[in-house]
Scaffold this active site. Sequence first.
Site, mmCIF file in Angstrom:
data_model
loop_
_atom_site.group_PDB
_atom_site.id
_atom_site.type_symbol
_atom_site.label_atom_id
_atom_site.label_comp_id
_atom_site.label_asym_id
_atom_site.label_seq_id
_atom_site.Cartn_x
_atom_site.Cartn_y
_atom_site.Cartn_z
ATOM 1 N N SER A 1 20.854 -9.768 8.371
ATOM 2 C CA SER A 1 20.279 -10.251 9.620
ATOM 3 C C SER A 1 18.846 -10.679 9.323
ATOM 4 O O SER A 1 18.611 -11.418 8.369
ATOM 5 C CB SER A 1 20.353 -9.160 10.692
ATOM 6 O OG SER A 1 19.865 -9.625 11.923
ATOM 7 N N TYR B 1 17.629 -19.691 16.483
ATOM 8 C CA TYR B 1 17.780 -18.783 15.341
ATOM 9 C C TYR B 1 17.881 -17.347 15.845
ATOM 10 O O TYR B 1 18.740 -16.575 15.405
ATOM 11 C CB TYR B 1 16.598 -18.942 14.390
ATOM 12 C CG TYR B 1 16.706 -18.126 13.119
ATOM 13 C CD1 TYR B 1 17.784 -18.294 12.252
ATOM 14 C CD2 TYR B 1 15.725 -17.205 12.781
ATOM 15 C CE1 TYR B 1 17.884 -17.561 11.086
ATOM 16 C CE2 TYR B 1 15.814 -16.476 11.610
ATOM 17 C CZ TYR B 1 16.892 -16.648 10.761
ATOM 18 O OH TYR B 1 16.988 -15.921 9.602
ATOM 19 N N LYS C 1 20.995 -14.569 15.440
ATOM 20 C CA LYS C 1 20.796 -13.267 14.807
ATOM 21 C C LYS C 1 20.967 -12.118 15.798
ATOM 22 O O LYS C 1 21.518 -11.068 15.454
ATOM 23 C CB LYS C 1 19.419 -13.206 14.135
ATOM 24 C CG LYS C 1 19.286 -14.090 12.908
ATOM 25 C CD LYS C 1 20.279 -13.708 11.825
ATOM 26 C CE LYS C 1 20.099 -14.516 10.551
ATOM 27 N NZ LYS C 1 21.080 -14.152 9.502
#
Length: 279
Positions: A135, A149, A153
């Site tokens: 991660s 993004y 994640k």
Amino acid sequence: MATDTWFITGVNSGFGRELAEQLLSRGGRVAGTVRREGSVDDLRATYGDRFWVAHLDITDLPRVREVVDAAFRDLGRIDVVVINAGYGLFGAAEELSDEQVVHQISTNLLGSVQTARAALPHLRAQGGGRLIQISSVAGLAAHAGASLYHASKWGCEGFMEALAQEVAPFNIGVTLVEPGGARTAFARGSLQLSEPLSAYDGTPAAFVRQFKTPAPPTLGGDPAKIAARIIDSAAQQPAPMRMVLGSDSYQAVTTALRNRLAQVEPQQATAAETDADDT
């Protein structure tokens, strides 16, 4: 577990490459995937049969299952599955194209979910194993200019935390790795930027544009040390749910969690006001 067999997506660069090199140098076996064929020919020439490699675009979900099935079929037991393939899409949410949004989620989130789902039947059948999701500090702490993004994640974080509870009865451990900024080729090869809108010039979201300058910011994380810690974690029992790697990651994560608690804790009384009268 350094001499056991690992499956790693995205071994052509970054953490995936570093993990593969360290594991192979310690005598282990590695099954790796690459998006660009020929990018790991040097490892194949050096390690021969101990390095199994397949071409894979992680957004091709049926192909993900085919490759994972083939790796287990060809190598037998695989002890650790590392879900590493991914990239960073930076820019203000309004600046991103629809295609960029879909590809970021398809790669980082759906690709990770499918890799884990494809591996689970094999891990259950062999009596256990370890899933490691690469991660990021961006999975726990958010900043302007990285909204998509973060979405990818944070999605991985929620999926893996719930999955860990689902598969614990099968002796399958799950770990989320939360590295900070590291001195990999991320800024050159695994980072994409939106087309800038002038409206965001000088705003917090514009900070990400510096990562595409000729001299991007110097980052503090050592990829070799990070990979070594990930490898060592595979022997820990129980599996660590999260590994925060890098002083920058620790600072950002702890600050974000404290801020979140500060936002929520004062609402204890008002939260209770919406309970049903008979509770």
